[in-house]
Design a protein around this motif. Structure first.
Motif, PDB file in Angstrom:
ATOM      1  N   ILE A   1       3.215  15.276 -28.713  1.00  0.00           N
ATOM      2  CA  ILE A   1       3.718  15.692 -27.407  1.00  0.00           C
ATOM      3  C   ILE A   1       3.096  17.025 -27.003  1.00  0.00           C
ATOM      4  N   ALA A   2       2.961  17.934 -27.958  1.00  0.00           N
ATOM      5  CA  ALA A   2       2.342  19.236 -27.652  1.00  0.00           C
ATOM      6  C   ALA A   2       0.910  19.049 -27.154  1.00  0.00           C
ATOM      7  N   ARG A   3       0.132  18.193 -27.818  1.00  0.00           N
ATOM      8  CA  ARG A   3      -1.249  17.959 -27.398  1.00  0.00           C
ATOM      9  C   ARG A   3      -1.290  17.300 -26.025  1.00  0.00           C
ATOM     10  N   SER A   4      -0.391  16.345 -25.777  1.00  0.00           N
ATOM     11  CA  SER A   4      -0.368  15.676 -24.472  1.00  0.00           C
ATOM     12  C   SER A   4      -0.067  16.666 -23.354  1.00  0.00           C
ATOM     13  N   LEU A   5       0.882  17.544 -23.581  1.00  0.00           N
ATOM     14  CA  LEU A   5       1.224  18.547 -22.569  1.00  0.00           C
ATOM     15  C   LEU A   5       0.094  19.555 -22.396  1.00  0.00           C
ATOM     16  N   PHE A   6      -0.530  19.938 -23.502  1.00  0.00           N
ATOM     17  CA  PHE A   6      -1.655  20.878 -23.458  1.00  0.00           C
ATOM     18  C   PHE A   6      -2.777  20.332 -22.583  1.00  0.00           C
ATOM     19  N   ASP A   7      -3.056  19.036 -22.711  1.00  0.00           N
ATOM     20  CA  ASP A   7      -4.127  18.413 -21.943  1.00  0.00           C
ATOM     21  C   ASP A   7      -3.740  18.213 -20.478  1.00  0.00           C
ATOM     22  N   ARG A   8      -2.480  17.862 -20.232  1.00  0.00           N
ATOM     23  CA  ARG A   8      -2.042  17.563 -18.864  1.00  0.00           C
ATOM     24  C   ARG A   8      -1.900  18.808 -18.001  1.00  0.00           C
ATOM     25  N   PHE A   9      -1.522  19.915 -18.608  1.00  0.00           N
ATOM     26  CA  PHE A   9      -1.236  21.140 -17.846  1.00  0.00           C
ATOM     27  C   PHE A   9      -2.076  22.298 -18.389  1.00  0.00           C
ATOM     28  N   PRO A  10      -3.376  22.319 -18.075  1.00  0.00           N
ATOM     29  CA  PRO A  10      -4.280  23.319 -18.651  1.00  0.00           C
ATOM     30  C   PRO A  10      -3.979  24.755 -18.235  1.00  0.00           C
ATOM     31  N   ASP A  11      -3.237  24.938 -17.142  1.00  0.00           N
ATOM     32  CA  ASP A  11      -2.955  26.297 -16.682  1.00  0.00           C
ATOM     33  C   ASP A  11      -1.534  26.758 -16.997  1.00  0.00           C
ATOM     34  N   LEU A  12      -0.766  25.929 -17.679  1.00  0.00           N
ATOM     35  CA  LEU A  12       0.635  26.254 -17.931  1.00  0.00           C
ATOM     36  C   LEU A  12       0.757  27.182 -19.140  1.00  0.00           C
ATOM     37  N   PRO A  13       1.555  28.257 -19.035  1.00  0.00           N
ATOM     38  CA  PRO A  13       1.708  29.186 -20.163  1.00  0.00           C
ATOM     39  C   PRO A  13       2.532  28.570 -21.296  1.00  0.00           C
ATOM     40  N   GLU A  14       2.457  29.208 -22.439  1.00  0.00           N
ATOM     41  CA  GLU A  14       3.092  28.688 -23.656  1.00  0.00           C
ATOM     42  C   GLU A  14       4.587  28.444 -23.487  1.00  0.00           C
ATOM     43  N   GLY A  15       5.289  29.373 -22.825  1.00  0.00           N
ATOM     44  CA  GLY A  15       6.733  29.222 -22.678  1.00  0.00           C
ATOM     45  C   GLY A  15       7.111  27.968 -21.912  1.00  0.00           C
ATOM     46  N   ASP A  16       6.400  27.677 -20.832  1.00  0.00           N
ATOM     47  CA  ASP A  16       6.687  26.480 -20.044  1.00  0.00           C
ATOM     48  C   ASP A  16       6.336  25.215 -20.820  1.00  0.00           C
ATOM     49  N   LEU A  17       5.228  25.256 -21.562  1.00  0.00           N
ATOM     50  CA  LEU A  17       4.861  24.105 -22.389  1.00  0.00           C
ATOM     51  C   LEU A  17       5.933  23.827 -23.437  1.00  0.00           C
ATOM     52  N   SER A  18       6.454  24.876 -24.031  1.00  0.00           N
ATOM     53  CA  SER A  18       7.492  24.721 -25.055  1.00  0.00           C
ATOM     54  C   SER A  18       8.758  24.109 -24.471  1.00  0.00           C
ATOM     55  N   ARG A  19       9.125  24.536 -23.256  1.00  0.00           N
ATOM     56  CA  ARG A  19      10.331  23.981 -22.633  1.00  0.00           C
ATOM     57  C   ARG A  19      10.143  22.503 -22.291  1.00  0.00           C
ATOM     58  N   LEU A  20       8.967  22.145 -21.803  1.00  0.00           N
ATOM     59  CA  LEU A  20       8.701  20.744 -21.501  1.00  0.00           C
ATOM     60  C   LEU A  20       8.739  19.903 -22.779  1.00  0.00           C
ATOM     61  N   ARG A  21       8.131  20.420 -23.824  1.00  0.00           N
ATOM     62  CA  ARG A  21       8.143  19.674 -25.096  1.00  0.00           C
ATOM     63  C   ARG A  21       9.573  19.490 -25.597  1.00  0.00           C
ATOM     64  N   ALA A  22      10.373  20.546 -25.519  1.00  0.00           N
ATOM     65  CA  ALA A  22      11.750  20.453 -25.992  1.00  0.00           C
ATOM     66  C   ALA A  22      12.533  19.386 -25.240  1.00  0.00           C
ATOM     67  N   SER A  23      12.243  19.234 -23.946  1.00  0.00           N
ATOM     68  CA  SER A  23      12.957  18.237 -23.152  1.00  0.00           C
ATOM     69  C   SER A  23      12.589  16.816 -23.556  1.00  0.00           C
ATOM     70  N   LEU A  24      11.408  16.644 -24.156  1.00  0.00           N
ATOM     71  CA  LEU A  24      10.934  15.317 -24.527  1.00  0.00           C
ATOM     72  C   LEU A  24      11.291  14.925 -25.951  1.00  0.00           C
ATOM     73  N   VAL A  25      11.469  15.899 -26.824  1.00  0.00           N
ATOM     74  CA  VAL A  25      11.722  15.588 -28.240  1.00  0.00           C
ATOM     75  C   VAL A  25      13.176  15.829 -28.637  1.00  0.00           C
ATOM     76  N   ARG A  26      14.025  16.194 -27.705  1.00  0.00           N
ATOM     77  CA  ARG A  26      15.440  16.417 -28.037  1.00  0.00           C
ATOM     78  C   ARG A  26      16.116  15.077 -28.345  1.00  0.00           C
ATOM     79  N   GLN A  27      17.299  15.170 -28.925  1.00  0.00           N
ATOM     80  CA  GLN A  27      18.008  13.965 -29.372  1.00  0.00           C
ATOM     81  C   GLN A  27      18.237  12.965 -28.250  1.00  0.00           C
ATOM     82  N   ASP A  28      18.579  13.442 -27.064  1.00  0.00           N
ATOM     83  CA  ASP A  28      18.871  12.532 -25.961  1.00  0.00           C
ATOM     84  C   ASP A  28      17.659  11.676 -25.610  1.00  0.00           C
ATOM     85  N   SER A  29      16.481  12.292 -25.564  1.00  0.00           N
ATOM     86  CA  SER A  29      15.262  11.541 -25.245  1.00  0.00           C
ATOM     87  C   SER A  29      14.916  10.551 -26.346  1.00  0.00           C
ATOM     88  N   LEU A  30      15.059  10.974 -27.599  1.00  0.00           N
ATOM     89  CA  LEU A  30      14.797  10.077 -28.719  1.00  0.00           C
ATOM     90  C   LEU A  30      15.773   8.914 -28.723  1.00  0.00           C
TER      91      LEU A  30
END
Length: 226
Positions: free
Chosen positions: A49-78
């Motif tokens: 998921i981190a690599r997918s977000l890194f590729d999709r949003f090349p200008d997004l800072p680390e904090g925003d990438l981390s929040r997006l990743r957290a929304s995708l790998v949290r228990q509810d999404s799983l």
């Protein structure tokens, strides 16, 4: 669902069927169980998921990438992903967990899905496992926009419909199943103007609504591409 049907839904047949059985075995059933595979699956899921977000949003800072990743790998999404695969039907649980509704418990399903990803990594290698995870998550990844990492599915669906000047969706209780201590809710999400009707399941009405909204967003993504 049989294990064979699960593999068809995944689009992958395990070479080592014993490894798959371990991924589907809860600690309440026997040992070896799936906790070590869950540890491995969590790592690969986060990496993919981190690599997918890194590729999709090349200008997004680390904090925003981390929040997006957290929304995708949290228990509810799983949990939503596991329900979509009917993973609970294949789990091997101890008698106590079965009687208490463990096959529908979000935490057990989320952990089992991670274990399944870990088993896939061992059985097929990183590239195959990565491709399967991306394929499963593609509808969710396609809906992401920077700054929405903290927003749940219902909020994102509402904002999307408001943005294209359509009426808000309607959520309707479709039914309940199971004993009171392990009740499952089924809720429909209806967007009449687009002919979209989805259904979600969960241990609470709110969880079921969130799943239905997530599936409606996926359906919208298909409509938007036409």
């Amino acid at each position: 669902m049989t294990v064979a049907r699960l593999q068809r839904a995944l689009g992958y047949v395990f070479r080592d069927q014993a490894l798959l059985q371990t991924a589907l075995t809860h600690r309440s059933y026997c040992s070896p169980h799936n906790e070590r595979l869950e540890f491995l699956g969590d790592a690969i899921l986060n990496a993919v998921i981190a690599r997918s977000l890194f590729d999709r949003f090349p200008d997004l800072p680390e904090g925003d990438l981390s929040r997006l990743r957290a929304s995708l790998v949290r228990q509810d999404s799983l949990h939503q992903q596991a329900v979509a695969l009917s993973l609970g039907d294949c789990l091997r649980l101890g008698e106590g967990e079965q009687k208490s509704g463990g096959q529908q418990r979000p935490s057990i399903l989320a952990d089992a899905l991670e274990a399944l990803f870990g088993a896939l990594w061992l059985d097929a290698g990183f590239d195959v496992a990565s491709a399967l995870i991306v394929r499963r998550y593609e509808p969710l990844l396609g809906q992401l926009t920077p700054g929405q990492g903290g927003k749940d599915a219902k909020t994102r669906l509402q904002e999307h419909l408001q943005g294209i000047r359509l009426a808000l969706p309607q959520y309707r209780l479709a039914g309940t199943e199971g004993e009171a201590h392990a009740q499952q809710f089924r809720v429909g999400c209806v967007i009449d103007s687009l002919g979209i009707h989805t259904e979600g399941r969960g241990s609470s009405r709110r969880a079921a609504e969130q799943m239905a909204a997530e599936r409606a967003l996926a359906a919208l993504a298909v409509v938007d591409k036409r």
